[in-house]
Design a protein around this motif. Structure first.
Motif, PDB file in Angstrom:
ATOM      1  N   ASP A  86       0.841  -1.202   0.000  1.00 34.93           N
ATOM      2  CA  ASP A  86       0.000   0.000   0.000  1.00 34.93           C
ATOM      3  C   ASP A  86       0.875   1.250   0.000  1.00 34.93           C
ATOM      4  N   ARG A  87       1.951   1.209   0.795  1.00 35.80           N
ATOM      5  CA  ARG A  87       2.840   2.378   0.854  1.00 35.80           C
ATOM      6  C   ARG A  87       3.529   2.598  -0.495  1.00 35.80           C
ATOM      7  N   LEU A  88       3.888   1.492  -1.159  1.00 33.67           N
ATOM      8  CA  LEU A  88       4.497   1.580  -2.490  1.00 33.67           C
ATOM      9  C   LEU A  88       3.504   2.167  -3.495  1.00 33.67           C
ATOM     10  N   LEU A 105       1.384   6.555  -6.993  1.00 32.24           N
ATOM     11  CA  LEU A 105       0.295   7.485  -7.334  1.00 32.24           C
ATOM     12  C   LEU A 105       0.766   8.928  -7.199  1.00 32.24           C
ATOM     13  N   ALA A 106       1.554   9.187  -6.151  1.00 34.96           N
ATOM     14  CA  ALA A 106       1.993  10.556  -5.860  1.00 34.96           C
ATOM     15  C   ALA A 106       2.982  11.085  -6.890  1.00 34.96           C
ATOM     16  N   THR A 107       3.689  10.178  -7.566  1.00 38.28           N
ATOM     17  CA  THR A 107       4.778  10.617  -8.454  1.00 38.28           C
ATOM     18  C   THR A 107       4.513  10.326  -9.926  1.00 38.28           C
ATOM     19  N   GLU A 108       3.281   9.967 -10.262  1.00 32.63           N
ATOM     20  CA  GLU A 108       2.940   9.605 -11.651  1.00 32.63           C
ATOM     21  C   GLU A 108       3.459  10.610 -12.680  1.00 32.63           C
ATOM     22  N   ASN A 109       3.265  11.897 -12.400  1.00 28.07           N
ATOM     23  CA  ASN A 109       3.648  12.911 -13.393  1.00 28.07           C
ATOM     24  C   ASN A 109       4.905  13.668 -13.001  1.00 28.07           C
ATOM     25  N   ASP A 158      -3.998  14.480  -4.081  1.00 31.55           N
ATOM     26  CA  ASP A 158      -5.402  14.025  -4.091  1.00 31.55           C
ATOM     27  C   ASP A 158      -5.533  12.516  -4.301  1.00 31.55           C
ATOM     28  N   LYS A 159      -4.715  11.963  -5.195  1.00 34.04           N
ATOM     29  CA  LYS A 159      -4.825  10.521  -5.484  1.00 34.04           C
ATOM     30  C   LYS A 159      -4.460   9.686  -4.268  1.00 34.04           C
ATOM     31  N   VAL A 160      -3.551  10.200  -3.450  1.00 29.72           N
ATOM     32  CA  VAL A 160      -3.167   9.481  -2.232  1.00 29.72           C
ATOM     33  C   VAL A 160      -4.290   9.571  -1.198  1.00 29.72           C
ATOM     34  N   VAL A 161      -4.906  10.743  -1.094  1.00 34.08           N
ATOM     35  CA  VAL A 161      -6.058  10.907  -0.199  1.00 34.08           C
ATOM     36  C   VAL A 161      -7.164   9.922  -0.596  1.00 34.08           C
ATOM     37  N   ASP A 162      -7.450   9.840  -1.902  1.00 35.74           N
ATOM     38  CA  ASP A 162      -8.496   8.922  -2.392  1.00 35.74           C
ATOM     39  C   ASP A 162      -8.156   7.467  -2.063  1.00 35.74           C
ATOM     40  N   PHE A 163      -6.892   7.119  -2.237  1.00 32.70           N
ATOM     41  CA  PHE A 163      -6.441   5.748  -1.972  1.00 32.70           C
ATOM     42  C   PHE A 163      -6.637   5.403  -0.495  1.00 32.70           C
TER      43      PHE A 163
END
Length: 197
Positions: free
Chosen positions: A61-63, A68-72, A184-189
């Protein structure tokens, strides 16, 4: 300068990333784009020997949150290299492994000034100092004067970050708003999995 005849400078930013937050990302961005490093790898540690394991969330999950946080993100990637190595993970062992696997790269350690304060507790810290460069980012209240003129250590002008994963886990548990502290993607996850509740 041509990159063909020099090794790519790869900064290794180790962490539990439990969860990854904006502070981590600002430090990684600064190191990857505002220093002499060519790229930064966020190395998700299954278990840091100097930290208690009981509060650690599932490493996958941490990975995933780090990915997600570094996609872009430019010049930043996530590494799970320590997942396949013996635990707990000692930095010196991970570096030895990476050095053999990627001879075309020059690995540089990224650490906070707070880690530098306790650096002499690290396994084979003298070997690390002899064989690797260390880029240090400032941390509130960390006294690193004993290291100031060390040839292996570079102090960077990274913006001072006081956000911690502990603060974020506590805020989520107390049902407080953590927008902007995390992507945001990490919050959603985290919400989707009901983590840190």
């Amino acid at each position: 300068m041509s990159t063909e005849n020099r090794k790519l400078k790869t900064g290794l930013f180790f962490g539990s990333y439990n969860p990854i937050h904006t502070g981590h990302l600002i430090i990684a961005n600064y190191m990857a784009n505002h220093t002499e490093l060519d790229e930064v790898w966020l190395v998700v540690s299954p278990h840091n020997p100097l930290k208690d394991k009981s509060g650690l969330t599932n490493m996958y999950d941490r990975l995933e949150m780090a990915k997600l946080a570094t996609e872009n993100a430019e010049h930043i990637r996530v590494s799970d290299v320590e997942f396949a190595l013996p635990q707990p993970s000692y930095t010196i062992d991970t570096l030895t492994y990476l050095h053999e696997k990627y001879p075309e790269k020059e690995f540089i350690l990224i650490m906070g000034a707070d880690n530098l304060v306790s650096f002499k507790k690290w396994k084979n810290y003298e070997v690390l100092l002899k064989n690797y460069q260390i880029y240090v980012y400032p941390r509130p209240g960390a006294n690193v004067s004993e290291w100031e003129n060390h040839p292996a250590i570079t102090f960077t002008q990274t913006p001072l970050m006081e956000i911690s994963s502990t603060f974020i886990r506590k805020a989520i548990k107390e049902k407080k708003n953590v927008q902007f502290f995390l992507p945001d993607k990490v919050v959603d996850f985290i919400e989707g999995k009901g983590m840190y509740r």
